[in-house]
Design a protein around this motif. Structure first.
Motif, PDB file in Angstrom:
ATOM      1  N   ASN A 161       7.482   3.249  12.037  1.00 52.30           N
ATOM      2  CA  ASN A 161       7.971   4.499  11.436  1.00 52.30           C
ATOM      3  C   ASN A 161       8.330   4.258   9.970  1.00 52.30           C
ATOM      4  O   ASN A 161       9.488   4.345   9.554  1.00 52.30           O
ATOM      5  CB  ASN A 161       9.187   4.999  12.219  1.00 52.30           C
ATOM      6  N   ILE A 162       7.314   3.978   9.191  1.00 55.31           N
ATOM      7  CA  ILE A 162       7.514   3.496   7.829  1.00 55.31           C
ATOM      8  C   ILE A 162       7.989   4.589   6.866  1.00 55.31           C
ATOM      9  O   ILE A 162       8.723   4.318   5.904  1.00 55.31           O
ATOM     10  CB  ILE A 162       6.209   2.838   7.312  1.00 55.31           C
ATOM     11  N   TYR A 163       7.639   5.849   7.141  1.00 59.83           N
ATOM     12  CA  TYR A 163       8.032   6.920   6.229  1.00 59.83           C
ATOM     13  C   TYR A 163       9.541   7.177   6.289  1.00 59.83           C
ATOM     14  O   TYR A 163      10.198   7.318   5.253  1.00 59.83           O
ATOM     15  CB  TYR A 163       7.244   8.193   6.537  1.00 59.83           C
ATOM     16  N   ASP A 164      10.098   7.227   7.503  1.00 58.68           N
ATOM     17  CA  ASP A 164      11.547   7.387   7.620  1.00 58.68           C
ATOM     18  C   ASP A 164      12.274   6.189   7.022  1.00 58.68           C
ATOM     19  O   ASP A 164      13.308   6.335   6.365  1.00 58.68           O
ATOM     20  CB  ASP A 164      11.946   7.549   9.095  1.00 58.68           C
ATOM     21  N   PHE A 165      11.730   4.988   7.270  1.00 60.76           N
ATOM     22  CA  PHE A 165      12.335   3.781   6.724  1.00 60.76           C
ATOM     23  C   PHE A 165      12.366   3.834   5.199  1.00 60.76           C
ATOM     24  O   PHE A 165      13.381   3.505   4.567  1.00 60.76           O
ATOM     25  CB  PHE A 165      11.545   2.552   7.188  1.00 60.76           C
ATOM     26  N   ALA A 166      11.272   4.270   4.607  1.00 61.76           N
ATOM     27  CA  ALA A 166      11.192   4.355   3.141  1.00 61.76           C
ATOM     28  C   ALA A 166      12.219   5.341   2.593  1.00 61.76           C
ATOM     29  O   ALA A 166      12.882   5.072   1.587  1.00 61.76           O
ATOM     30  CB  ALA A 166       9.786   4.755   2.717  1.00 61.76           C
TER      31      ALA A 166
ATOM     32  N   SER B 245       4.614   0.588  -0.417  1.00 65.58           N
ATOM     33  CA  SER B 245       3.944  -0.681  -0.715  1.00 65.58           C
ATOM     34  C   SER B 245       4.902  -1.869  -0.720  1.00 65.58           C
ATOM     35  O   SER B 245       4.462  -3.013  -0.612  1.00 65.58           O
ATOM     36  CB  SER B 245       3.222  -0.593  -2.069  1.00 65.58           C
ATOM     37  N   SER B 246       6.204  -1.593  -0.846  1.00 67.20           N
ATOM     38  CA  SER B 246       7.177  -2.690  -0.906  1.00 67.20           C
ATOM     39  C   SER B 246       7.687  -3.114   0.467  1.00 67.20           C
ATOM     40  O   SER B 246       8.400  -4.098   0.593  1.00 67.20           O
ATOM     41  CB  SER B 246       8.376  -2.285  -1.772  1.00 67.20           C
ATOM     42  N   ILE B 247       7.309  -2.378   1.516  1.00 65.86           N
ATOM     43  CA  ILE B 247       7.861  -2.610   2.852  1.00 65.86           C
ATOM     44  C   ILE B 247       7.009  -3.616   3.621  1.00 65.86           C
ATOM     45  O   ILE B 247       5.782  -3.512   3.663  1.00 65.86           O
ATOM     46  CB  ILE B 247       7.955  -1.290   3.633  1.00 65.86           C
ATOM     47  N   LEU B 248       7.664  -4.572   4.249  1.00 66.92           N
ATOM     48  CA  LEU B 248       7.012  -5.531   5.133  1.00 66.92           C
ATOM     49  C   LEU B 248       7.333  -5.117   6.564  1.00 66.92           C
ATOM     50  O   LEU B 248       8.484  -5.189   7.001  1.00 66.92           O
ATOM     51  CB  LEU B 248       7.518  -6.944   4.856  1.00 66.92           C
TER      52      LEU B 248
ATOM     53  N   MET C 215      -8.607   1.214  18.311  1.00 66.89           N
ATOM     54  CA  MET C 215      -9.212   0.631  17.111  1.00 66.89           C
ATOM     55  C   MET C 215      -8.227   0.603  15.949  1.00 66.89           C
ATOM     56  O   MET C 215      -8.445  -0.072  14.948  1.00 66.89           O
ATOM     57  CB  MET C 215     -10.456   1.425  16.707  1.00 66.89           C
ATOM     58  N   THR C 216      -7.142   1.363  16.063  1.00 72.31           N
ATOM     59  CA  THR C 216      -6.195   1.436  14.955  1.00 72.31           C
ATOM     60  C   THR C 216      -5.515   0.108  14.685  1.00 72.31           C
ATOM     61  O   THR C 216      -5.188  -0.212  13.536  1.00 72.31           O
ATOM     62  CB  THR C 216      -5.123   2.508  15.230  1.00 72.31           C
ATOM     63  N   LYS C 217      -5.285  -0.693  15.740  1.00 71.10           N
ATOM     64  CA  LYS C 217      -4.581  -1.970  15.568  1.00 71.10           C
ATOM     65  C   LYS C 217      -5.485  -3.002  14.892  1.00 71.10           C
ATOM     66  O   LYS C 217      -5.106  -3.629  13.913  1.00 71.10           O
ATOM     67  CB  LYS C 217      -4.135  -2.501  16.939  1.00 71.10           C
ATOM     68  N   ILE C 218      -6.675  -3.170  15.432  1.00 68.31           N
ATOM     69  CA  ILE C 218      -7.551  -4.229  14.945  1.00 68.31           C
ATOM     70  C   ILE C 218      -8.130  -3.901  13.566  1.00 68.31           C
ATOM     71  O   ILE C 218      -8.352  -4.794  12.745  1.00 68.31           O
ATOM     72  CB  ILE C 218      -8.686  -4.511  15.956  1.00 68.31           C
ATOM     73  N   LEU C 219      -8.360  -2.620  13.274  1.00 65.99           N
ATOM     74  CA  LEU C 219      -8.926  -2.237  11.978  1.00 65.99           C
ATOM     75  C   LEU C 219      -7.853  -1.869  10.960  1.00 65.99           C
ATOM     76  O   LEU C 219      -8.177  -1.555   9.819  1.00 65.99           O
ATOM     77  CB  LEU C 219      -9.895  -1.064  12.148  1.00 65.99           C
ATOM     78  N   SER C 220      -6.591  -1.887  11.369  1.00 62.03           N
ATOM     79  CA  SER C 220      -5.470  -1.546  10.479  1.00 62.03           C
ATOM     80  C   SER C 220      -5.590  -0.128   9.939  1.00 62.03           C
ATOM     81  O   SER C 220      -5.350   0.125   8.762  1.00 62.03           O
ATOM     82  CB  SER C 220      -5.381  -2.540   9.318  1.00 62.03           C
ATOM     83  N   ILE C 221      -5.929   0.826  10.829  1.00 67.69           N
ATOM     84  CA  ILE C 221      -6.090   2.223  10.398  1.00 67.69           C
ATOM     85  C   ILE C 221      -5.305   3.169  11.321  1.00 67.69           C
ATOM     86  O   ILE C 221      -5.865   4.146  11.827  1.00 67.69           O
ATOM     87  CB  ILE C 221      -7.578   2.631  10.362  1.00 67.69           C
ATOM     88  N   PRO C 222      -4.016   2.934  11.556  1.00 72.87           N
ATOM     89  CA  PRO C 222      -3.272   3.804  12.476  1.00 72.87           C
ATOM     90  C   PRO C 222      -3.230   5.259  12.025  1.00 72.87           C
ATOM     91  O   PRO C 222      -3.091   6.162  12.848  1.00 72.87           O
ATOM     92  CB  PRO C 222      -1.874   3.186  12.498  1.00 72.87           C
ATOM     93  N   GLY C 223      -3.377   5.508  10.726  1.00 73.60           N
ATOM     94  CA  GLY C 223      -3.355   6.883  10.238  1.00 73.60           C
ATOM     95  C   GLY C 223      -4.600   7.675  10.585  1.00 73.60           C
ATOM     96  O   GLY C 223      -4.585   8.909  10.532  1.00 73.60           O
TER      97      GLY C 223
ATOM     98  N   GLY D 191      17.689  -4.059   4.275  1.00 74.39           N
ATOM     99  CA  GLY D 191      18.108  -4.167   2.884  1.00 74.39           C
ATOM    100  C   GLY D 191      17.141  -4.960   2.041  1.00 74.39           C
ATOM    101  O   GLY D 191      17.149  -4.865   0.807  1.00 74.39           O
ATOM    102  N   LYS D 192      16.305  -5.743   2.690  1.00 77.75           N
ATOM    103  CA  LYS D 192      15.279  -6.511   1.990  1.00 77.75           C
ATOM    104  C   LYS D 192      13.891  -5.898   2.208  1.00 77.75           C
ATOM    105  O   LYS D 192      12.869  -6.556   2.021  1.00 77.75           O
ATOM    106  CB  LYS D 192      15.305  -7.963   2.482  1.00 77.75           C
ATOM    107  N   ASN D 193      13.865  -4.629   2.660  1.00 72.98           N
ATOM    108  CA  ASN D 193      12.624  -3.866   2.895  1.00 72.98           C
ATOM    109  C   ASN D 193      11.756  -4.497   3.995  1.00 72.98           C
ATOM    110  O   ASN D 193      10.519  -4.460   3.919  1.00 72.98           O
ATOM    111  CB  ASN D 193      11.817  -3.710   1.606  1.00 72.98           C
ATOM    112  N   ILE D 194      12.404  -5.071   4.994  1.00 67.00           N
ATOM    113  CA  ILE D 194      11.697  -5.652   6.136  1.00 67.00           C
ATOM    114  C   ILE D 194      12.043  -4.852   7.388  1.00 67.00           C
ATOM    115  O   ILE D 194      13.216  -4.686   7.724  1.00 67.00           O
ATOM    116  CB  ILE D 194      12.060  -7.132   6.350  1.00 67.00           C
ATOM    117  N   MET D 195      11.027  -4.353   8.061  1.00 69.66           N
ATOM    118  CA  MET D 195      11.221  -3.584   9.292  1.00 69.66           C
ATOM    119  C   MET D 195      11.047  -4.479  10.514  1.00 69.66           C
ATOM    120  O   MET D 195      10.055  -5.209  10.614  1.00 69.66           O
ATOM    121  CB  MET D 195      10.209  -2.433   9.381  1.00 69.66           C
TER     122      MET D 195
END
Length: 324
Positions: free
Chosen positions: A5-10, A18-21, A196-204, A297-301
């Motif tokens: 859930n990277i958008y809420d985290f951001a 781009s800064s989130i790990l 295929m979203t996991k292996i191709l890195s395309i969850p969107g 706090g270090k942008n790590i989820m």
């Protein structure tokens, strides 16, 4: 809760995407997305309905194209498939949490992984229309033994029941123990789900496929909507499917490194992970919520597994046995 859930985290942490790990979702780092343009025509027109060419691409050398069907992400199919079942369903736990959400007409029977893996014959005592097994399981990444899988399928056959193998993360498993093509050719009650979203890195882009015998695939496709795959996802399939053969070995190398590194500072691995994710038990001195906040706090989820009550119960029972 699902990770990623990277958008809420951001928003909550005032961070750029781009800064989130992100360690909360299991997306491949070995097939990072290339520059990809979503063209105007992908949006202003209906997507293609004749998916034969794309089936051939995804089938590769593993399946006959007639034995697969493209779906808009495996999660959507799971919800639709569960809703179609009239009888009882068995879910092998731990599992993907989405299997617990859809309303079903029958009972949802939860049976622990270790019980079925050690004694698959126990399934003979239950009446069920379908059985769901995440292979490797979620969130520990363990594999059911091949002998137990065959026993499960044989028992289900006698009951005229379906076995659904969720293989969303099978691409990351080195030295795989079953041949899925032989499985669906031998048994007409097996459905295999792949994301295929996991292996191709395309969850969107929301993309997956299911594999089964041709009759089952035909019956399933009769009930699916014609424009279920957006054209951007189809275009990506057409030009960006890479050789995936080295991913499993690379994943194994990185997984072993991470397990060893965290073990040195007191983090214990839960189970025997074979995929691209690992469940760790925190040292007694570390509070999970505080760790999550510190890393945020270090942008790590990261993802805490508070919603997996059966895993927590098992860990507690194991600790009690050791103390006793």
């Amino acid at each position: 809760m699902h990770g990623g859930n990277i958008y809420d985290f951001a928003r909550e942490n005032q961070a750029s995407l781009s800064s989130i790990l992100d360690f909360s979702a299991s997306i491949s780092d070995f097939n990072r997305i290339k520059n990809f343009i979503i063209k105007k025509e992908y949006i202003e027109n209906y997507p293609e309905t004749n998916l034969a060419a794309y089936k051939k691409i995804l089938a590769g050398n593993e399946f006959n194209p007639a034995n697969i069907s493209l779906v808009s992400g495996l999660t959507a199919f799971i919800h639709t498939f569960l809703a179609s079942i009239k009888g009882n369903v068995i879910i092998i736990s731990p599992s993907f949490t989405e299997y617990l959400k859809p309303q079903i007409e029958g009972k949802r029977i939860i049976i622990p992984f270790n019980v079925v893996n050690d004694h698959p014959e126990i399934l003979s005592n239950f009446n069920f229309e379908a059985l769901f097994l995440v292979y490797p399981d979620s969130p520990t990444g363990q594999l059911m033994s091949s002998s137990s899988i065959y026993s499960i399928i044989e028992i289900a056959m006698k009951k005229n029941s379906t076995v659904f193998l969720d293989e969303s993360f099978i691409w990351f498993v080195n030295n795989r123990e079953i041949m899925e093509r032989e499985l669906i050719e031998k048994y007409n009650n097996v459905i295999i789900g792949r994301s295929m979203t996991k292996i191709l890195s395309i969850p969107g882009l929301r993309l997956g496929y299911i594999a089964s015998n041709s009759t089952t695939i035909h019956n399933i496709e009769e009930k699916l909507e014609p424009w279920r795959i957006n054209q951007a996802a189809l275009a990506y399939i057409d030009g960006n499917i890479q050789d995936l053969s080295n991913v499993a070995l690379s994943t194994e190398t990185e997984r072993n490194y991470l397990i060893k590194s965290l073990k040195n500072i007191g983090f214990r691995t839960v189970g025997k992970p074979r995929a691209n994710y690992i469940t760790f038990q925190l040292p007694a001195s570390i509070d999970g919520s505080r760790l999550k906040a510190y890393l945020a706090g270090k942008n790590i989820m990261i993802r805490l597994l508070d919603d997996y009550k059966r895993i927590r119960k098992q860990l507690y029972e194991n600790q009690c046995k050791k103390k006793g």
